[in-house]
Design an enzyme around this catalytic site. Structure first.
Site, PDB file in Angstrom:
ATOM      1  N   ASP A  67       0.816  -1.214   0.000  1.00 19.97           N
ATOM      2  CA  ASP A  67       0.000   0.000   0.000  1.00 19.97           C
ATOM      3  C   ASP A  67       0.848   1.262   0.000  1.00 19.97           C
ATOM      4  O   ASP A  67       2.064   1.216   0.183  1.00 19.97           O
ATOM      5  CB  ASP A  67      -0.961  -0.003   1.198  1.00 19.97           C
ATOM      6  N   ASP A 136      -7.436  -3.466  14.608  1.00 20.66           N
ATOM      7  CA  ASP A 136      -8.818  -3.711  14.148  1.00 20.66           C
ATOM      8  C   ASP A 136      -8.868  -4.827  13.091  1.00 20.66           C
ATOM      9  O   ASP A 136      -9.876  -5.027  12.432  1.00 20.66           O
ATOM     10  CB  ASP A 136      -9.445  -2.425  13.588  1.00 20.66           C
ATOM     11  N   GLU A 143      -9.685  -2.027   5.483  1.00 17.86           N
ATOM     12  CA  GLU A 143     -10.303  -1.694   6.759  1.00 17.86           C
ATOM     13  C   GLU A 143     -11.509  -2.582   7.024  1.00 17.86           C
ATOM     14  O   GLU A 143     -12.019  -3.231   6.103  1.00 17.86           O
ATOM     15  CB  GLU A 143     -10.763  -0.224   6.694  1.00 17.86           C
TER      16      GLU A 143
HETATM   17  C1  F6R Z   1       1.557  -2.352   6.047  1.00 17.35           C
HETATM   18  C2  F6R Z   1       0.111  -2.461   6.201  1.00 17.35           C
HETATM   19  C3  F6R Z   1      -0.624  -2.592   7.509  1.00 17.35           C
HETATM   20  C4  F6R Z   1       0.267  -2.751   8.711  1.00 17.35           C
HETATM   21  C5  F6R Z   1      -0.547  -2.656   9.976  1.00 17.35           C
HETATM   22  C6  F6R Z   1       0.281  -2.849  11.223  1.00 17.35           C
HETATM   23  O1  F6R Z   1       1.915  -2.210   4.687  1.00 17.35           O
HETATM   24  O2  F6R Z   1      -0.498  -2.422   5.226  1.00 17.35           O
HETATM   25  O3  F6R Z   1      -1.522  -3.673   7.434  1.00 17.35           O
HETATM   26  O4  F6R Z   1       0.921  -3.969   8.619  1.00 17.35           O
HETATM   27  O5  F6R Z   1      -1.190  -1.421  10.046  1.00 17.35           O
HETATM   28  O6  F6R Z   1       1.196  -1.818  11.383  1.00 17.35           O
HETATM   29  P1  F6R Z   1       2.347  -1.902  12.471  1.00 17.35           P
HETATM   30  O7  F6R Z   1       3.253  -2.989  12.061  1.00 17.35           O
HETATM   31  O8  F6R Z   1       3.002  -0.558  12.453  1.00 17.35           O
HETATM   32  O9  F6R Z   1       1.652  -2.205  13.773  1.00 17.35           O
END
Ligand code: F6R
Length: 243
Positions: A67, A136, A143
């Protein structure tokens, strides 16, 4: 695993093993899907170590990141381009032309997303997609409520994600980009193997929802219960809510 460091080490060893076993070459690229965020940082560090020790090469590896924010300049310290360049790509021998990241500044965002799916297809699909999840249960920027069949597209971010990411933007939620380009749940589901890294007690409820309850689009990571080869790699803290 005992702790987050062990998760990082296991993940990096697994990536190295898969690339080596594939025996990539000029006509045969190994295709990796990659995440950003705090969780995979340790894995990237181990991979850089293995590369520097001569144990692994990324010369014949193609990567596709999950992303990118919409509208952040590429060289903004919080852009995922910047993250990948500073934390991984510039430290290994990958050809920058083979390191794909969605362009959140494309004039036509929808065309950019469709083109990304085409590039993945042209590469022969992803062999190993590595992901992280939010508290979440989101994977990439899918999401709660995202279609489990979704492909790469533009997404408006959930309030929780904006709040969680505000710490990277001077704790000011107004500065957090409101939209992102993201691969879909369906895009990740199409990979041969999926490896999801989950560390920390703040992710414990999400891990419970991911594997102990039914497949549910409100916890998009739960979709991987139906994937033939998903590895969920977690530390002790993330297991606190498991039955
Ligand atoms: C990363 C992504 C997200 C993160 C998630 C957890 O490219 O798309 O799914 O993996 O938000 O983020 P962290 O590792 O910072 O807790």
């Amino acid at each position: 695993m005992d702790n987050a460091d062990k998760v990082s080490e296991w993940a990096a060893k697994y990536v190295a093993m898969r690339i080596k076993h594939f025996n990539p070459g000029p006509d045969r690229y190994f295709v990796l899907g990659l995440p950003t965020g705090g969780t995979p940082l340790g894995m990237y560090e181990y991979l850089i170590q293995y590369y520097k020790a001569g144990d692994i090469s990324f010369k014949y590896v193609k990567t596709f990141n999950m992303d990118e924010y919409v509208g952040l300049p590429r060289d903004h310290v919080e852009s995922y381009h910047y993250y990948m360049m500073t934390n991984f790509f510039t430290h290994v021998d990958i050809d920058p032309n083979n390191a794909h990241i969605l362009d959140g500044n494309a004039v036509d965002l929808q065309a950019e997303c469709m083109n990304y799916e085409r590039l993945i297809e042209e590469a022969g699909g992803v062999h190993l997609f590595i992901g992280g999840i939010g508290p979440d249960g989101h994977i990439a920027f899918n999401e709660p409520g995202s279609s489990l069949a979704s492909k790469t597209r533009v997404k408006t971010l959930a309030r929780e994600t904006l709040e969680a990411n505000a710490r990277f933007f001077d704790n000011d939620i107004e500065k957090v980009p409101k939209r992102a380009l993201t691969v879909g749940v369906g895009t990740v589901m199409s990979a041969e193997t999926v490896m999801i890294l989950i560390t920390g007690s703040h992710k414990a409820f999400a891990l419970h929802k991911a594997i102990e309850e039914g497949v549910n689009h409100m916890w998009t990571v739960s979709a991987f219960q139906q994937h033939p080869k998903t590895i969920i790699l977690c530390d002790e803290d993330a297991t606190l809510e498991l039955k």
